[in-house]
Design an enzyme around this catalytic site. Structure first.
Site, mmCIF file in Angstrom:
data_model
loop_
_atom_site.group_PDB
_atom_site.id
_atom_site.type_symbol
_atom_site.label_atom_id
_atom_site.label_comp_id
_atom_site.label_asym_id
_atom_site.label_seq_id
_atom_site.Cartn_x
_atom_site.Cartn_y
_atom_site.Cartn_z
ATOM 1 N N SER A 3 0.818 -1.228 0.000
ATOM 2 C CA SER A 3 0.000 0.000 0.000
ATOM 3 C C SER A 3 0.842 1.263 0.000
ATOM 4 C CB SER A 3 -0.880 0.049 1.255
ATOM 5 O OG SER A 3 -1.822 -0.967 1.237
ATOM 6 N N ALA A 59 2.689 -2.047 4.252
ATOM 7 C CA ALA A 59 2.411 -0.979 5.208
ATOM 8 C C ALA A 59 1.966 -1.662 6.495
ATOM 9 C CB ALA A 59 1.293 -0.097 4.669
ATOM 10 N N HIS A 97 -3.054 0.750 -4.679
ATOM 11 C CA HIS A 97 -2.414 -0.404 -5.322
ATOM 12 C C HIS A 97 -2.621 -0.261 -6.828
ATOM 13 C CE1 HIS A 97 -1.602 -3.143 -1.826
ATOM 14 N NE2 HIS A 97 -2.346 -2.219 -1.270
ATOM 15 N N TYR A 131 -8.508 -10.194 2.580
ATOM 16 C CA TYR A 131 -9.769 -9.499 2.915
ATOM 17 C C TYR A 131 -10.552 -9.064 1.686
ATOM 18 C CZ TYR A 131 -7.060 -5.174 2.200
ATOM 19 O OH TYR A 131 -6.273 -4.194 1.663
ATOM 20 N N GLU A 132 -9.938 -9.114 0.512
ATOM 21 C CA GLU A 132 -10.679 -8.770 -0.707
ATOM 22 C C GLU A 132 -11.527 -9.953 -1.188
ATOM 23 O OE1 GLU A 132 -8.356 -6.103 -3.562
ATOM 24 O OE2 GLU A 132 -6.778 -6.965 -2.310
ATOM 25 N N ASN A 185 1.588 4.045 10.611
ATOM 26 C CA ASN A 185 0.778 4.608 11.702
ATOM 27 C C ASN A 185 1.151 3.898 12.989
ATOM 28 O OD1 ASN A 185 -0.743 2.368 10.134
ATOM 29 N ND2 ASN A 185 -1.656 2.302 12.168
ATOM 30 N N MET A 216 -1.899 -6.680 7.119
ATOM 31 C CA MET A 216 -2.899 -7.592 6.542
ATOM 32 C C MET A 216 -2.377 -8.320 5.303
ATOM 33 S SD MET A 216 -6.112 -4.954 6.698
ATOM 34 C CE MET A 216 -6.383 -3.881 8.110
ATOM 35 N N SER A 217 -1.084 -8.531 5.227
ATOM 36 C CA SER A 217 -0.556 -9.131 3.991
ATOM 37 C C SER A 217 0.724 -9.916 4.263
ATOM 38 C CB SER A 217 -0.265 -8.027 2.965
ATOM 39 O OG SER A 217 0.826 -7.239 3.395
ATOM 40 N N HIS A 258 -5.285 -9.122 -1.530
ATOM 41 C CA HIS A 258 -5.324 -9.471 -0.105
ATOM 42 C C HIS A 258 -6.433 -10.490 0.182
ATOM 43 C CE1 HIS A 258 -3.767 -5.337 -0.416
ATOM 44 N NE2 HIS A 258 -3.001 -5.631 0.614
ATOM 45 N N HIS A 284 -7.082 4.593 6.285
ATOM 46 C CA HIS A 284 -6.270 4.225 5.114
ATOM 47 C C HIS A 284 -5.522 5.426 4.539
ATOM 48 C CE1 HIS A 284 -4.987 1.602 1.908
ATOM 49 N NE2 HIS A 284 -5.622 2.280 0.971
#
Ligand code: HPA
Length: 279
Positions: free
Chosen positions: A30, A113, A61, A85-86, A238, A214-215, A83, A252
């Site tokens: 990201s 990220a 992306h 989550y997609e 963050n 998340m990846s 990902h 995001h």
């Protein structure tokens, strides 16, 4: 054959589109895709052209495979990734790594990220993965589930030597020479897409996680299954929020914004690693 299985066919498609023979794969997470714009002799193949390739639906992306030269090495860079989550299975998420292996790529360098859990980590810092915690994997969301193809790799793979020590050492040396804040730590993968609750962040800290995202781990598993050399680096975009009394909320946009500080740092590290690539 299921979607996401014919990686040989996809590799042939890519081979037909370029005369360059990449040996190093980059996965740019990201807000980090800008690194691929610095490649020499660039050839860009949109993911939407590539058969079987998982499309990323996430803002930040770009969705291109970029083949070109970086510090004398031919690299294939994924500008963005898919990902879990997609809605992709872990196997589909990691399909591009199988394709890279079929293309003759021996080393993959993954970026992502991540939220910083370790109190010493600041926004804009980098964290080299020395290890990971794969929470989705522990409950069965693992790309190596199902029948094993012995031609691709072992049924049971060891994970104690996952992140190549010499590549990590080289990256740490470059960071030191160039005064770039680079930590070494444990990445925890969650499925997302919601960011974590403060209680979850405190729990992850107790488990030994330094950063959360998340990846990456699905791709790392497939790369190690295929005997590839792996380096991975998080950009801390963050601070993970560990108290309900905080006035902050993770979003995001801040993740993408921090990418602007992180890309030049990451570029310096990767160029340094590639220019003096340990055999
Ligand atoms: N949590 C999970 N994934 C992330 C974060 C985070 O705080 N920041 C960037 N990706």
């Amino acid at each position: 054959m299921h979607q996401g299985e014919d990686f040989q066919g996809t590799a042939e498609f890519i081979r037909d589109r370029t005369n360059q023979l990449p040996t190093i794969g980059l996965v740019l997470g990201s807000g980090l895709g800008g690194l691929a714009d610095t490649l020499g002799s660039r050839e860009v193949i949109p993911y939407s052209d590539i058969p079987g390739w998982p499309q990323s639906t996430v803002h930040g992306h770009e969705g291109n495979l970029v083949i070109g030269e970086l510090q004398g090495q031919i690299v294939a860079a994924q500008q963005g990734r898919a990902h879990f989550y997609e809605g992709y299975s872990p196997r589909e998420v990691a399909f591009p790594i199988r394709v890279m292996k079929a293309l003759g790529i021996h080393t993959v360098i993954l970026t992502n990220a991540a939220g910083g859990i370790n109190p010493a980590y600041q926004v804009g810092d980098l964290m080299l993965l020395e290890d990971h915690i794969n929470l989705p994997g522990m409950v069965g969301a693992n790309p190596l589930m199902g029948p094993n193809d012995d031609a691709l790799g072992l049924r049971f793979i060891g994970m104690a030597q996952t992140y190549d020590r010499r590549l990590r050492q080289r990256a740490a040396d470059v960071a030191c020479e160039r005064d770039i804040p680079l930590h070494s730590g444990v990445y925890c993968c969650l499925s997302g897409p919601a960011f974590e609750t403060p209680a979850e962040i405190r729990m992850l800290g107790m488990l030994g996680a330094d950063a959360v995202g998340m990846s990456t781990v699905h791709e790392v598993l497939v790369a190690r299954h295929g005997g590839m050399r792996v380096m991975a680096c998080s950009g801390i975009t963050n601070r993970a929020i560990d108290s309900v009394d905080s006035e902050q909320e993770t979003n995001h946009e801040e993740v993408l914004e921090a990418g602007e500080v992180i890309v030049p740092r990451l570029t310096t590290i990767l160029k340094g690693v590639l220019s003096n690539f340990p055999a």
